[in-house]
Design a protein around this motif. Structure first.
Motif, PDB file in Angstrom:
ATOM      1  N   VAL A   1       0.845  -1.195   0.000  1.00 16.98           N
ATOM      2  CA  VAL A   1       0.000   0.000   0.000  1.00 16.98           C
ATOM      3  C   VAL A   1       0.881   1.246   0.000  1.00 16.98           C
ATOM      4  CG1 VAL A   1      -1.871  -1.156   1.256  1.00 16.98           C
ATOM      5  CG2 VAL A   1      -0.109   0.084   2.530  1.00 16.98           C
ATOM      6  N   ILE A   2       0.262   2.391  -0.285  1.00 19.47           N
ATOM      7  CA  ILE A   2       0.982   3.654  -0.159  1.00 19.47           C
ATOM      8  C   ILE A   2       1.388   3.827   1.295  1.00 19.47           C
ATOM      9  CG2 ILE A   2       0.771   6.168  -0.326  1.00 19.47           C
ATOM     10  CD1 ILE A   2      -1.158   5.790  -2.618  1.00 19.47           C
ATOM     11  N   ASP A   3       2.639   4.214   1.515  1.00 25.63           N
ATOM     12  CA  ASP A   3       3.161   4.348   2.869  1.00 25.63           C
ATOM     13  C   ASP A   3       2.288   5.286   3.701  1.00 25.63           C
ATOM     14  OD1 ASP A   3       5.814   3.754   4.518  1.00 25.63           O
ATOM     15  OD2 ASP A   3       5.263   5.842   4.875  1.00 25.63           O
ATOM     16  N   TYR A   4       2.104   4.914   4.967  1.00 23.22           N
ATOM     17  CA  TYR A   4       1.194   5.659   5.832  1.00 23.22           C
ATOM     18  C   TYR A   4       1.613   7.117   6.023  1.00 23.22           C
ATOM     19  CZ  TYR A   4       4.605   5.367   9.634  1.00 23.22           C
ATOM     20  OH  TYR A   4       5.721   5.511  10.402  1.00 23.22           O
TER      21      TYR A   4
ATOM     22  N   ILE B   1      -1.686  11.831   0.643  1.00 27.53           N
ATOM     23  CA  ILE B   1      -2.437  11.285  -0.483  1.00 27.53           C
ATOM     24  C   ILE B   1      -2.945  12.410  -1.380  1.00 27.53           C
ATOM     25  CG2 ILE B   1      -4.423   9.875  -1.154  1.00 27.53           C
ATOM     26  CD1 ILE B   1      -2.213   8.338   0.285  1.00 27.53           C
ATOM     27  N   ARG B   2      -2.805  12.203  -2.710  1.00 28.09           N
ATOM     28  CA  ARG B   2      -3.303  13.169  -3.686  1.00 28.09           C
ATOM     29  C   ARG B   2      -4.289  12.486  -4.620  1.00 28.09           C
ATOM     30  NH1 ARG B   2       0.650  14.606  -7.166  1.00 28.09           N
ATOM     31  NH2 ARG B   2       2.026  12.910  -6.487  1.00 28.09           N
ATOM     32  N   VAL B   3      -5.411  13.157  -4.877  1.00 32.57           N
ATOM     33  CA  VAL B   3      -6.430  12.622  -5.777  1.00 32.57           C
ATOM     34  C   VAL B   3      -5.984  12.805  -7.228  1.00 32.57           C
ATOM     35  CG1 VAL B   3      -8.830  12.838  -6.564  1.00 32.57           C
ATOM     36  CG2 VAL B   3      -8.279  13.057  -4.122  1.00 32.57           C
TER      37      VAL B   3
ATOM     38  N   LEU C   1     -10.845   9.487 -10.155  1.00 29.40           N
ATOM     39  CA  LEU C   1     -11.254   8.086 -10.061  1.00 29.40           C
ATOM     40  C   LEU C   1     -10.327   7.257  -9.182  1.00 29.40           C
ATOM     41  CD1 LEU C   1     -12.352   7.352 -13.754  1.00 29.40           C
ATOM     42  CD2 LEU C   1     -13.802   7.833 -11.771  1.00 29.40           C
ATOM     43  N   GLY C   2      -9.427   7.914  -8.483  1.00 29.81           N
ATOM     44  CA  GLY C   2      -8.501   7.221  -7.612  1.00 29.81           C
ATOM     45  C   GLY C   2      -7.485   8.192  -7.049  1.00 29.81           C
ATOM     46  N   VAL C   3      -6.415   7.644  -6.494  1.00 37.31           N
ATOM     47  CA  VAL C   3      -5.355   8.477  -5.929  1.00 37.31           C
ATOM     48  C   VAL C   3      -4.073   8.246  -6.711  1.00 37.31           C
ATOM     49  CG1 VAL C   3      -6.401   8.490  -3.642  1.00 37.31           C
ATOM     50  CG2 VAL C   3      -4.691   6.744  -4.207  1.00 37.31           C
ATOM     51  N   VAL C   4      -3.170   9.201  -6.636  1.00 38.08           N
ATOM     52  CA  VAL C   4      -1.901   9.122  -7.352  1.00 38.08           C
ATOM     53  C   VAL C   4      -1.006   8.069  -6.698  1.00 38.08           C
ATOM     54  CG1 VAL C   4       0.178  10.383  -8.012  1.00 38.08           C
ATOM     55  CG2 VAL C   4      -2.047  11.536  -8.065  1.00 38.08           C
ATOM     56  N   THR C   5      -0.532   7.115  -7.500  1.00 38.62           N
ATOM     57  CA  THR C   5       0.346   6.053  -6.988  1.00 38.62           C
ATOM     58  C   THR C   5       1.718   6.065  -7.656  1.00 38.62           C
ATOM     59  OG1 THR C   5      -0.582   4.475  -8.586  1.00 38.62           O
ATOM     60  CG2 THR C   5      -1.596   4.547  -6.401  1.00 38.62           C
ATOM     61  N   ASP C   6       1.823   6.641  -8.849  1.00 33.53           N
ATOM     62  CA  ASP C   6       3.107   6.665  -9.558  1.00 33.53           C
ATOM     63  C   ASP C   6       4.108   7.545  -8.815  1.00 33.53           C
ATOM     64  OD1 ASP C   6       2.036   5.054 -11.491  1.00 33.53           O
ATOM     65  OD2 ASP C   6       1.554   6.692 -12.870  1.00 33.53           O
ATOM     66  N   GLY C   7       5.306   6.996  -8.612  1.00 35.12           N
ATOM     67  CA  GLY C   7       6.351   7.757  -7.957  1.00 35.12           C
ATOM     68  C   GLY C   7       6.129   7.995  -6.483  1.00 35.12           C
ATOM     69  N   VAL C   8       5.205   7.239  -5.894  1.00 36.50           N
ATOM     70  CA  VAL C   8       4.866   7.402  -4.478  1.00 36.50           C
ATOM     71  C   VAL C   8       5.432   6.219  -3.686  1.00 36.50           C
ATOM     72  CG1 VAL C   8       2.968   7.511  -2.816  1.00 36.50           C
ATOM     73  CG2 VAL C   8       2.773   8.704  -4.995  1.00 36.50           C
ATOM     74  N   LYS C   9       5.977   6.495  -2.513  1.00 35.53           N
ATOM     75  CA  LYS C   9       6.548   5.435  -1.685  1.00 35.53           C
ATOM     76  C   LYS C   9       5.475   4.456  -1.232  1.00 35.53           C
ATOM     77  CE  LYS C   9       9.075   4.537   2.609  1.00 35.53           C
ATOM     78  NZ  LYS C   9       9.626   5.109   3.852  1.00 35.53           N
ATOM     79  N   HIS C  10       5.765   3.173  -1.356  1.00 40.62           N
ATOM     80  CA  HIS C  10       4.863   2.116  -0.901  1.00 40.62           C
ATOM     81  C   HIS C  10       5.567   1.293   0.181  1.00 40.62           C
ATOM     82  CE1 HIS C  10       2.698   3.163  -4.543  1.00 40.62           C
ATOM     83  NE2 HIS C  10       1.726   2.326  -4.231  1.00 40.62           N
TER      84      HIS C  10
ATOM     85  N   LEU D   1     -17.159   5.856  -8.642  1.00 40.52           N
ATOM     86  CA  LEU D   1     -17.753   6.939  -9.410  1.00 40.52           C
ATOM     87  C   LEU D   1     -16.982   8.241  -9.265  1.00 40.52           C
ATOM     88  CD1 LEU D   1     -21.551   6.313  -8.638  1.00 40.52           C
ATOM     89  CD2 LEU D   1     -20.193   5.487 -10.581  1.00 40.52           C
ATOM     90  N   ASN D   2     -16.483   8.501  -8.072  1.00 44.07           N
ATOM     91  CA  ASN D   2     -15.817   9.775  -7.847  1.00 44.07           C
ATOM     92  C   ASN D   2     -14.991   9.715  -6.562  1.00 44.07           C
ATOM     93  OD1 ASN D   2     -15.232  12.457  -8.510  1.00 44.07           O
ATOM     94  ND2 ASN D   2     -16.826  13.246  -7.155  1.00 44.07           N
ATOM     95  N   VAL D   3     -13.806  10.281  -6.599  1.00 42.55           N
ATOM     96  CA  VAL D   3     -12.941  10.388  -5.421  1.00 42.55           C
ATOM     97  C   VAL D   3     -12.630  11.864  -5.217  1.00 42.55           C
ATOM     98  CG1 VAL D   3     -10.733   9.783  -4.379  1.00 42.55           C
ATOM     99  CG2 VAL D   3     -11.930   8.110  -5.787  1.00 42.55           C
ATOM    100  N   VAL D   4     -12.862  12.362  -4.014  1.00 43.06           N
ATOM    101  CA  VAL D   4     -12.619  13.780  -3.732  1.00 43.06           C
ATOM    102  C   VAL D   4     -11.822  13.914  -2.430  1.00 43.06           C
ATOM    103  CG1 VAL D   4     -14.702  14.566  -4.911  1.00 43.06           C
ATOM    104  CG2 VAL D   4     -14.809  14.022  -2.479  1.00 43.06           C
ATOM    105  N   ASP D   5     -11.112  15.025  -2.325  1.00 41.27           N
ATOM    106  CA  ASP D   5     -10.425  15.333  -1.073  1.00 41.27           C
ATOM    107  C   ASP D   5     -11.445  15.642   0.008  1.00 41.27           C
ATOM    108  OD1 ASP D   5      -7.584  15.230  -1.640  1.00 41.27           O
ATOM    109  OD2 ASP D   5      -7.922  16.922  -2.991  1.00 41.27           O
ATOM    110  N   PRO D   6     -11.152  15.301   1.260  1.00 39.50           N
ATOM    111  CA  PRO D   6     -12.063  15.671   2.344  1.00 39.50           C
ATOM    112  C   PRO D   6     -12.144  17.188   2.467  1.00 39.50           C
ATOM    113  CG  PRO D   6      -9.988  14.884   3.237  1.00 39.50           C
ATOM    114  CD  PRO D   6      -9.943  14.614   1.763  1.00 39.50           C
TER     115      PRO D   6
END
Length: 255
Positions: free
Chosen positions: A13-16, A20-22, A27-36, A225-230
């Motif tokens: 998973v993405i490191d705690y 997190i960036r939408v 439709l999801g969160v950014v995972t490329d180039g992100v520490k896991h 359907l949709n992912v948004v920042d809190p």
């Protein structure tokens, strides 16, 4: 009780600690180039299995992960912590975000049929989707007893006693083997993998397969359907006394 074989699930998973960036398409969160890293609850699951092995309750720990090729790094971490061998059920990179709890539960049910473990230990939930479903679904598919959200696990007389936190305090349940349990963060303090164990882990075997070879259909049942920042929280106001607090609450229509 001794000589048990344990199957432990781990997830990449993405490191705690990562913010997190939408994604631009929402439709999801950014995972490329992100520490896991390994899902924290799964670290507790591995640690508990290793402690059971040190107590001579367990004879073999098999660790399994479903995910892209990079998931092998997570498996190697678990092997360095004390697991004996690994299984990587590869899901093509870019499609792993669509791997949902039901699909994972079916994959682990197929692995149980193949490996014949006496116990399956999973993390309570993954910190990316927070579903907290895979343990319950797997127990239902296998028709095995389950002990979820375990904060204490003790073995004896062919059964496990699970202490779990509930709204009113603590609850103790007994489950006969074979069984499925899920680890809470309070179950233990996971160890750090030492350099010698990291080197040894490189020589341990990791079997590679895919869902199709296990006869599992992982077609998503749910659609995002949709992912948004809190929403951003507004700063609070400090008041000097209770009377001022009451006046402000009246102004805002809360009283």
């Amino acid at each position: 009780m001794s000589g048990l074989r344990v199957l432990v699930g781990v997830k990449r998973v993405i490191d705690y600690a990562v913010k997190i960036r939408v994604r631009p398409d929402s439709l999801g969160v950014v995972t490329d180039g992100v520490k896991h890293s390994m899902n924290p609850f799964d670290e507790n699951a591995i640690e508990e299995a290793v402690r059971m092995k040190q107590k001579k309750i367990v004879k073999e720990i098999i660790v399994a992960s479903c995910g892209p090729p990079q998931a092998q790094e997570t498996i190697r971490t678990a092997l360095a912590m004390g697991a004996d061998r690994g299984i990587h059920v590869e899901v093509p990179a870019g499609t792993d975000a669509n791997l949902q709890p039901l699909g994972v539960a079916k994959i682990f049910a197929a692995l149980v049929e193949q490996e014949k473990p006496d116990l399956v230990i999973l993390g309570k939930q993954a910190i990316d989707d927070d579903a907290n479903q895979t343990t319950q679904l797997l127990a239902g598919i296998l028709d095995w007893p389950q002990g979820t959200m375990a904060s204490v696990v003790s073995a004896g007389d062919g059964a496990l006693t699970i202490t779990r936190e509930i709204d009113g305090g603590l609850e103790d349940i007994s489950v006969s083997l074979p069984a499925v349990i899920s680890a809470d963060l309070r179950l233990n303090e996971p160890r750090y993998a030492t350099l010698p164990n990291i080197m040894k882990a490189k020589k341990k075997k990791i079997a590679k397969m895919d869902p199709a070879s296990l006869g599992v259909d992982i077609t998503p049942r749910l659609k995002i359907l949709n992912v948004v920042d809190p929403p951003v929280r507004q700063a609070g106001d400090k008041v000097p006394d209770v009377s001022t607090l009451m006046e402000k609450l009246k102004e805002k229509g809360h009283l």
